[in-house]
Motif scaffolding. Structure first.
Motif, PDB file in Angstrom:
ATOM      1  N   ARG A 174       0.851  -1.187   0.000  1.00 55.77           N
ATOM      2  CA  ARG A 174       0.000   0.000   0.000  1.00 55.77           C
ATOM      3  C   ARG A 174       0.888   1.239   0.000  1.00 55.77           C
ATOM      4  O   ARG A 174       1.797   1.340   0.825  1.00 55.77           O
ATOM      5  CB  ARG A 174      -0.918   0.024   1.220  1.00 55.77           C
ATOM      6  CG  ARG A 174      -1.888  -1.156   1.327  1.00 55.77           C
ATOM      7  CD  ARG A 174      -2.505  -1.202   2.723  1.00 55.77           C
ATOM      8  NE  ARG A 174      -1.462  -1.294   3.733  1.00 55.77           N
ATOM      9  CZ  ARG A 174      -1.675  -1.155   5.043  1.00 55.77           C
ATOM     10  NH1 ARG A 174      -2.881  -0.873   5.489  1.00 55.77           N
ATOM     11  NH2 ARG A 174      -0.680  -1.266   5.911  1.00 55.77           N
ATOM     12  N   GLN A 189       0.800   6.105 -10.949  1.00 55.96           N
ATOM     13  CA  GLN A 189       0.204   5.208 -11.934  1.00 55.96           C
ATOM     14  C   GLN A 189       1.074   3.969 -12.152  1.00 55.96           C
ATOM     15  O   GLN A 189       0.565   2.843 -12.273  1.00 55.96           O
ATOM     16  CB  GLN A 189      -0.002   5.935 -13.264  1.00 55.96           C
ATOM     17  CG  GLN A 189      -0.781   5.105 -14.281  1.00 55.96           C
ATOM     18  CD  GLN A 189      -0.754   5.695 -15.672  1.00 55.96           C
ATOM     19  OE1 GLN A 189       0.302   6.040 -16.208  1.00 55.96           O
ATOM     20  NE2 GLN A 189      -1.926   5.830 -16.274  1.00 55.96           N
ATOM     21  N   ALA A 192       0.718   1.566  -9.253  1.00 56.27           N
ATOM     22  CA  ALA A 192      -0.623   0.977  -9.269  1.00 56.27           C
ATOM     23  C   ALA A 192      -0.707  -0.129 -10.315  1.00 56.27           C
ATOM     24  O   ALA A 192      -1.308  -1.184 -10.080  1.00 56.27           O
ATOM     25  CB  ALA A 192      -1.669   2.057  -9.536  1.00 56.27           C
ATOM     26  N   ARG A 193      -0.102   0.086 -11.486  1.00 56.62           N
ATOM     27  CA  ARG A 193      -0.168  -0.923 -12.540  1.00 56.62           C
ATOM     28  C   ARG A 193       0.743  -2.114 -12.279  1.00 56.62           C
ATOM     29  O   ARG A 193       0.661  -3.132 -12.963  1.00 56.62           O
ATOM     30  CB  ARG A 193       0.149  -0.274 -13.890  1.00 56.62           C
ATOM     31  CG  ARG A 193      -0.979   0.645 -14.342  1.00 56.62           C
ATOM     32  CD  ARG A 193      -0.796   1.159 -15.738  1.00 56.62           C
ATOM     33  NE  ARG A 193      -2.013   1.828 -16.208  1.00 56.62           N
ATOM     34  CZ  ARG A 193      -2.174   2.312 -17.427  1.00 56.62           C
ATOM     35  NH1 ARG A 193      -1.197   2.203 -18.320  1.00 56.62           N
ATOM     36  NH2 ARG A 193      -3.305   2.897 -17.778  1.00 56.62           N
ATOM     37  N   GLU A 197      -1.482  -1.028  -4.145  1.00 55.50           N
ATOM     38  CA  GLU A 197      -2.684  -0.256  -3.826  1.00 55.50           C
ATOM     39  C   GLU A 197      -2.259   1.191  -3.559  1.00 55.50           C
ATOM     40  O   GLU A 197      -1.622   1.472  -2.546  1.00 55.50           O
ATOM     41  CB  GLU A 197      -3.377  -0.842  -2.595  1.00 55.50           C
ATOM     42  CG  GLU A 197      -4.659  -0.159  -2.208  1.00 55.50           C
ATOM     43  CD  GLU A 197      -5.244  -0.739  -0.930  1.00 55.50           C
ATOM     44  OE1 GLU A 197      -5.798   0.055  -0.126  1.00 55.50           O
ATOM     45  OE2 GLU A 197      -5.137  -1.962  -0.715  1.00 55.50           O
ATOM     46  N   VAL A 198      -2.594   2.089  -4.470  1.00 52.00           N
ATOM     47  CA  VAL A 198      -2.081   3.464  -4.424  1.00 52.00           C
ATOM     48  C   VAL A 198      -3.215   4.456  -4.195  1.00 52.00           C
ATOM     49  O   VAL A 198      -4.274   4.364  -4.826  1.00 52.00           O
ATOM     50  CB  VAL A 198      -1.344   3.821  -5.736  1.00 52.00           C
ATOM     51  CG1 VAL A 198      -0.870   5.273  -5.710  1.00 52.00           C
ATOM     52  CG2 VAL A 198      -0.159   2.886  -5.961  1.00 52.00           C
ATOM     53  N   SER A 199      -2.952   5.421  -3.312  1.00 54.49           N
ATOM     54  CA  SER A 199      -3.824   6.588  -3.148  1.00 54.49           C
ATOM     55  C   SER A 199      -2.986   7.842  -3.378  1.00 54.49           C
ATOM     56  O   SER A 199      -1.874   7.961  -2.849  1.00 54.49           O
ATOM     57  CB  SER A 199      -4.440   6.633  -1.746  1.00 54.49           C
ATOM     58  OG  SER A 199      -5.348   5.573  -1.556  1.00 54.49           O
ATOM     59  N   ASP A 226      -6.895   3.459 -12.250  1.00 59.20           N
ATOM     60  CA  ASP A 226      -5.829   2.662 -11.644  1.00 59.20           C
ATOM     61  C   ASP A 226      -5.648   2.910 -10.146  1.00 59.20           C
ATOM     62  O   ASP A 226      -5.084   2.064  -9.456  1.00 59.20           O
ATOM     63  CB  ASP A 226      -4.496   2.950 -12.350  1.00 59.20           C
ATOM     64  CG  ASP A 226      -4.483   2.465 -13.785  1.00 59.20           C
ATOM     65  OD1 ASP A 226      -4.919   1.326 -14.013  1.00 59.20           O
ATOM     66  OD2 ASP A 226      -4.050   3.221 -14.672  1.00 59.20           O
ATOM     67  N   LEU A 227      -6.079   4.057  -9.658  1.00 59.69           N
ATOM     68  CA  LEU A 227      -5.801   4.399  -8.266  1.00 59.69           C
ATOM     69  C   LEU A 227      -6.842   5.368  -7.728  1.00 59.69           C
ATOM     70  O   LEU A 227      -7.647   5.911  -8.484  1.00 59.69           O
ATOM     71  CB  LEU A 227      -4.392   4.993  -8.143  1.00 59.69           C
ATOM     72  CG  LEU A 227      -4.064   6.187  -9.053  1.00 59.69           C
ATOM     73  CD1 LEU A 227      -4.012   7.468  -8.263  1.00 59.69           C
ATOM     74  CD2 LEU A 227      -2.732   5.959  -9.761  1.00 59.69           C
TER      75      LEU A 227
END
Length: 470
Positions: A174, A189, A192-193, A197-199, A226-227
């Motif tokens: 994360r 991005q 995430a790809r 798990e990205v915020s 993606d996020l």
């Protein structure tokens, strides 16, 4: 008594800008001294352009494989090996960095000083080894460093920056990315790809500060697939036993836990340790010496800036151009050699890429838009998304700028930057060949809109009273 070294041009910093400045000064007949504490290569090779593109390349490949079903190609379970991803990144990064260090090693060792420098006068530098450099002119090319405000510094080894993220042994599970400029959005991005798990958090409301609202909306829709994106929020990070807890408030509010935080809050220029007060320079409100971009000279002094430290356009091609201009002018001082600057041009390597070129829409300007959501070649390749906006000056339709997020955007952007720099009009662009089927064909839609809005009146033949050429 301290040893005093003399030269025509002293250059502080051996990155892209400093190396270009030293080379330009030397090639123009000046004696030079290049000062750097490590001579470790350029920001681009070590922690910038190249390692980021290596991470993005891995993410692009993972995303491409995940989309194979679109073409009737069935792929089994795909596993992303985080240590292998980061291992290749560092291996290739080190190879690129070694290349830049090899170029530095070829310099005359008598002109390279491994030291830090600070001003003790407008033409004098004190080195940390006790020596003094007396120079006719001085070029400051000390680069920039990631901004780490106190709340983030307290996170210790849970904090990542664009300098340290490449040393991760594995991909985090994360990740919170704070800041939606080019660095933040590229890495958010990409991670995430790669299954992280990205915020993404930002105090503002504009990703990469895009100028065109339509292009921004297209980019935001792409990124949010993606996020998770939280805009218009202030955040408070706290270190915990498990990682980091982030609380945010503003347009939305909440809290969540993360393994790591990537602070992508900008890269201020490295000026703090130079003792600029001893140089007698006028500083702007951000503490950067005021300078003329056509010469890179600071006011009426014999001091020049080059690269990220100038806080103009922190891009490699601009840094190289800065260095060449500063070095040439430092060698020729006091005679100014004014150099026209290239059209402003920046790329962000998201997928699809984002570009900002030239001037935005201004009074009297006309715009044309190309939608890549249904563009032929883009649809063939399953990359049919994004938008492009061109800006042109009335009344002749001369191209002045562009904003885009589009497949093949880095190539479209180069073509548009060259067209703008050559002062082409929309109609002149349309007269050039467009091969079918290509992504470049998508430009026609925007160019035709501009041409329709800027009809060119032919000069009237005084004898016949009809337009010439009619």
């Amino acid at each position: 008594m301290a040893d005093t070294l003399t030269c025509d041009v002293a250059v502080i910093g051996a990155g892209t800008a400093g190396l270009a400045a030293e080379r330009a000064a030397r090639h123009n007949g000046a004696s030079t001294l290049l000062i750097d504490p490590t001579f470790n290569g350029t920001t681009c090779a070590n922690v910038g352009c190249m390692p980021s593109k290596l991470l993005i390349a891995a993410a692009t490949e993972a995303h491409r494989i995940a989309g194979a079903d679109l073409f009737g190609i069935r792929v089994g379970a795909v596993t992303i090996d985080g240590p292998a991803v980061m291992g290749r990144l560092r291996s290739e990064r080190d190879r690129f960095a070694a290349g830049t260090r090899h170029a530095i090693d070829r310099l005359d060792p008598a002109t390279t000083l491994r030291a830090t420098a600070r001003f003790i006068g407008p033409d004098r530098l004190q080195l940390d080894d006790g020596r003094i450099v007396q120079a006719r002119t001085i070029v400051i090319a000390t680069g920039s460093s990631p901004l780490v405000p106190p709340p983030f510094a307290a996170l210790g080894d849970r904090l990542l920056t664009s300098d340290t993220v490449w040393d991760l042994p594995d991909l985090p599970r994360r990740l919170a990315v704070v800041g939606s400029g080019s660095i933040g959005i590229e890495l958010a991005q990409a991670f995430a790809r790669l299954g992280v798990e990205v915020s993404l958090f930002d105090r503002g409301h504009s990703l990469i500060k895009l100028r065109c609202k339509k292009v921004h909306a297209a980019l935001q829709a792409i990124i949010e697939r993606d996020l998770t994106v939280h805009q218009g929020v202030a955040i408070l990070p706290d270190r915990t036993a498990e990682g980091v807890r982030i609380r945010w408030n503003g347009d939305s509010s909440g809290e969540a836990g993360f393994d790591m935080v990537l602070a992508a809050l900008g890269r201020p220029p490295n000026l703090d340790r130079l003792d600029l007060d001893k140089a007698g320079l006028e500083l702007d409100e951000d503490g950067v010496p005021c300078h003329d971009r056509s010469t890179m000279r600071c006011g009426d002094s014999a001091i020049f800036l080059a690269g990220d430290v100038a806080a103009d356009l922190p891009l490699l091609h601009e840094a190289s151009h800065d260095g060449a201009i500063a070095g040439r002018n430092a060698a020729a001082f006091p005679a100014p050699i004014r150099t026209p600057r290239h059209v402003p041009f920046s790329l962000t390597f998201t997928d699809p890429p984002v570009a900002t070129i030239g001037d935005p829409e201004a009074e009297g300007a006309v715009t044309g838009t190309a939608d890549y959501g249904d563009q032929g070649r883009a649809r063939v390749e399953g990359r049919n998304e994004g938008l492009l906006t061109l800006y042109a000056a009335a009344p002749d339709g001369r191209l002045i700028g562009a904003d885009l997020v589009a497949p093949g955007g880095e190539h479209l952007a180069h073509m548009l930057a060259w067209a703008i720099e050559r002062r082409l009009t929309g109609s002149e662009m349309l007269e050039l060949p467009f091969y079918h089927p290509t992504l470049e064909e998508g430009l026609k839609q925007a160019l035709r809109t501009i041409c329709a809005a800027t009809p060119i009146e032919l000069p009237v033949d005084q004898d016949s009273g009809t337009p010439s050429g009619a």
